[in-house]
Design a protein around this motif. Structure first.
Motif, PDB file in Angstrom:
ATOM      1  N   UNK A  91       0.856  -1.193   0.000  1.00 17.86           N
ATOM      2  CA  UNK A  91       0.000   0.000   0.000  1.00 17.86           C
ATOM      3  C   UNK A  91       0.890   1.241   0.000  1.00 17.86           C
ATOM      4  N   UNK A  92       0.386   2.335  -0.615  1.00 20.23           N
ATOM      5  CA  UNK A  92       1.114   3.592  -0.561  1.00 20.23           C
ATOM      6  C   UNK A  92       1.216   4.052   0.900  1.00 20.23           C
ATOM      7  N   UNK A  93       2.346   4.604   1.278  1.00 24.26           N
ATOM      8  CA  UNK A  93       2.439   5.164   2.638  1.00 24.26           C
ATOM      9  C   UNK A  93       1.713   6.510   2.714  1.00 24.26           C
ATOM     10  N   UNK A  94       1.488   6.973   3.896  1.00 25.38           N
ATOM     11  CA  UNK A  94       0.909   8.300   4.090  1.00 25.38           C
ATOM     12  C   UNK A  94      -0.600   8.318   4.055  1.00 25.38           C
ATOM     13  N   UNK A  95      -1.125   9.538   3.842  1.00 27.49           N
ATOM     14  CA  UNK A  95      -2.565   9.781   3.960  1.00 27.49           C
ATOM     15  C   UNK A  95      -3.199  10.005   2.596  1.00 27.49           C
ATOM     16  N   UNK A  96      -4.362   9.391   2.409  1.00 26.86           N
ATOM     17  CA  UNK A  96      -5.182   9.680   1.246  1.00 26.86           C
ATOM     18  C   UNK A  96      -5.876  11.030   1.436  1.00 26.86           C
ATOM     19  N   UNK A  97      -6.326  11.300   2.656  1.00 21.72           N
ATOM     20  CA  UNK A  97      -6.975  12.568   2.990  1.00 21.72           C
ATOM     21  C   UNK A  97      -6.502  12.996   4.373  1.00 21.72           C
ATOM     22  N   UNK A  98      -5.466  13.845   4.416  1.00 17.96           N
ATOM     23  CA  UNK A  98      -4.941  14.297   5.722  1.00 17.96           C
ATOM     24  C   UNK A  98      -6.011  15.000   6.560  1.00 17.96           C
ATOM     25  N   UNK A  99      -6.885  15.755   5.883  1.00 16.66           N
ATOM     26  CA  UNK A  99      -7.935  16.484   6.603  1.00 16.66           C
ATOM     27  C   UNK A  99      -8.837  15.539   7.386  1.00 16.66           C
ATOM     28  N   UNK A 100      -9.235  14.436   6.724  1.00 19.67           N
ATOM     29  CA  UNK A 100     -10.155  13.491   7.344  1.00 19.67           C
ATOM     30  C   UNK A 100      -9.430  12.339   8.046  1.00 19.67           C
TER      31      UNK A 100
END
Length: 456
Positions: free
Chosen positions: A332-341
Motif C-alpha cells: 500500500x502507498x504510505x501516508x494519507x489519502x486525505x490528511x484532513x479526514x
C-alpha cells in the motif's frame, strides 16, 4: 365415516414413515383407499336405506328420509380399475425415473462439461434398443457432417480435374460450391451419388448387432477401410469420445455454414464474415477477424478507427486494473489519502468496497487527473494510428509530468507489428479478466484468498 377416515389417514401416515420419500406410493395408497370407500355402498343390502328413523324438520315437522340410492357394481369396478391404473403408473414412473437417469451415464460421449445431457428427456424410458438406434444415427450424421465441413472449405482452393458429366460438357470446376451446386448437378450425377450411398449403407457400412454403434465391418478408425477391424472399446475409449464430440460440433458447424451460405449467397470470404478490415492489427489466430455482431459490416473506416482507439484505451486501463487488483493485497502507498479526514491509504479497503470509502475530494482529483491525460497527453491525432500518442511508445510509457524519458520504440516493422498485436490481445484478455475479478469480488465479498479460491 369419521372413524374410517381417521383409520385410513393413520395407515397412510404409517406408510410414509416406513418408506420416506416414496410420494408415488403414498398417492397410490390414497387412490386405492378412495376406491374402497367409493365401493363400500355396493355391499349394502337392498332396502337398508329405508331403515332410518324419521327425522325432525326445520319447524318441528316429521320427515321421512328418502330411500338410499342403490349402488350397483359398475361404479365399484370403475373406481377399482382407476386405483389399479394409478398404482401401476406410479410404480412404473418410479422405476423408470430411478433407472433411466443411471442407465446411460457410462456410455461413450458422456464427457465434460455437460456429461450425460438429455434436456428433452428422450431417453427417460431407459429403452436400450432405442438408445442404440439413436447413437448409431448420431455417429453417422456426425461423420457425414465432418466430411461436409471440409467439403465446404476445400473446393475454394482445390477442384477435381476432369468432367463431372462428359456427355454434357460439365467439368468439376464449373460446379459452384455450397448450396448453389444442388441446382447445377445433372440427374445422372445425383443417381450415382444415391447408388454409392446405398452401397455403403447395405454392405461395408452396415451396422451389425454384435458390434458397438458406429463400428462397421468395412471401416475402422477415422472411417478408413485400412483400419477395418473390430473396435477395442476400452483402448479406444478416448478416441471414440473425441469422434462423438467432434461429430456433434460438426453438425452444428455445417448448420451454421449452410445458413451463412444461404444468407450471403456465396461461399467466399464474405460468407465467413471477412470484410474491409481483415488486414488490421488484432486479426490473429484462432478466430481471425471476429465480429459476431457485424458492427464493422458497413466498412466505415472512421467508425472502425474510433472503436479501435476505444478498444486500445480500455485494454490498457484494464491491464493496469488487473495488476491493481492484486498488488494492494501486499503493498500500500504510505501516508494519507486525505490528511484532513485522517484517512490513510492503508485504511481504504480493496476492490469494490473502496468505491464508497474514497472521499469526494479524492474522486475530484481522480477525475481531473483523467481529464488532463485525455485532453493533453493522450489526445488522438489524425495522422497517427489509434493508440499512438506523441511522446509515448511501447506499453504507453513516455514523457509526462510523472515520468521523463524517451519512449521505447521498435525500428523493425515486423517486431513492431507483433508487439502491437500482442498489446491488443492482452488488452482484450484483461477486459474479460477484470470483469471476472469484479464479479468474484462482488459475489464472495472480499479480495483475499477466498476470492481466488472460493473453496479455501
Amino acid at each position: 365415516l369419521k372413524i374410517r377416515s381417521s383409520f385410513l389417514g393413520s395407515k397412510i401416515s404409517e406408510t410414509e414413515e416406513a418408506m420416506p420419500g416414496s410420494t408415488s406410493l403414498t398417492l397410490s395408497t390414497a387412490a386405492a383407499a378412495g376406491a374402497l370407500w367409493a365401493c363400500s355402498g355396493a355391499f349394502v343390502t337392498p332396502g337398508a336405506g329405508n331403515s332410518k328413523a324419521p327425522s325432525v324438520g326445520l319447524r318441528g315437522t316429521a320427515q321421512t328420509a328418502a330411500p338410499a340410492a342403490q349402488t350397483g357394481p359398475l361404479p365399484c369396478l370403475a373406481a377399482g380399475a382407476t386405483a389399479v391404473l394409478m398404482v401401476g403408473a406410479a410404480s412404473r414412473r418410479r422405476t423408470v425415473t430411478s433407472t433411466s437417469s443411471k442407465a446411460f451415464e457410462s456410455e461413450t460421449g458422456v464427457t465434460m462439461p455437460l456429461k450425460y445431457w438429455d434436456p428433452l428427456g428422450m431417453s427417460t424410458d431407459g429403452d436400450e434398443e432405442t438408445f442404440r438406434r439413436r447413437r448409431v444415427a448420431e455417429i453417422k450424421n456426425g461423420r457425414v457432417a465432418m466430411w461436409a465441413c471440409m467439403g465446404y472449405i476445400a473446393p475454394e482452393y482445390f477442384r477435381w480435374p476432369g468432367y463431372c458429366s462428359p456427355s454434357k460438357g460439365i467439368a468439376f470446376e464449373d460446379l459452384p460450391n455450397g448450396v448453389a451446386a444442388l441446382g447445377k448437378m445433372p440427374a445422372e450425377g445425383w443417381a450415382q451419388i444415391g447408388i454409392f450411398i446405398a452401397f455403403i449403407e447395405l454392405f461395408p457400412g452396415r451396422q451389425e448387432q454384435d458390434r458397438i454403434p458406429g463400428d462397421l465391418p468395412g471401416f475402422g478408425k477415422l472411417g478408413l477401410p485400412v483400419f477395418a477391424r473390430k473396435c477395442d472399446t476400452v483402448g479406444s475409449r478416448r478416441g471414440l469420445d473425441a469422434e462423438l464430440n467432434n461429430g456433434r460440433l460438426a453438425m452444428i458447424a455445417i448448420t451454421g455454414m449452410v445458413t451463412q451460405n444461404l444468407y450471403f449467397g456465396e461461399t467466399g470470404p464474405a460468407m465467413w464474415g471477412a470484410g474491409a478490415f481483415e488486414g488490421e492489427l488484432g486479426v490473429q489466430a484462432p478466430v481471425g477477424f471476429w465480429d459476431p455482431l457485424g458492427l464493422a459490416a458497413d466498412g466505415d473506416a472512421d467508425t472502425f478507427r474510433r472503436r479501435r482507439g476505444v478498444e486500445l484505451k480500455h485494454g490498457r486501463i484494464c491491464m493496469l486494473a488487473c495488476v491493481g487488483y492484486i498488488i494492494p493485497e501486499y503493498v500500500r502507498w504510505p501516508g494519507y489519502l486525505s490528511p484532513e479526514q485522517g484517512i490513510k491509504f492503508a485504511d481504504v479497503p480493496h476492490g469494490i468496497a473502496a468505491v464508497s470509502k474514497v472521499p469526494i475530494e479524492g474522486w475530484l482529483q481522480i477525475g481531473l487527473f483523467i481529464g488532463h491525460y485525455e485532453g493533453k497527453f493522450f489526445k488522438q491525432e489524425k495522422d497517427r494510428a489509434p493508440g499512438d500518442f506523441e511522446g509515448y511508445g511501447f506499453l504507453g510509457i513516455g514523457k509526462n509530468f510523472v515520468l521523463n524519458f524517451d519512449p521505447v520504440e521498435f525500428s523493425d516493422p515486423e517486431v513492431r507489428k507483433r508487439k502491437l498485436a500482442a498489446e491488443i490481445a492482452n488488452g482484450r484478455l484483461a477486459m474479460v479478466a477484470l470483469s471476472a475479478m469484479v464479479f468474484q469480488n462482488g459475489t464472495v465479498g472480499t479480495t483475499g484468498p477466498e476470492m481466488w479460491l472460493p473453496s479455501a
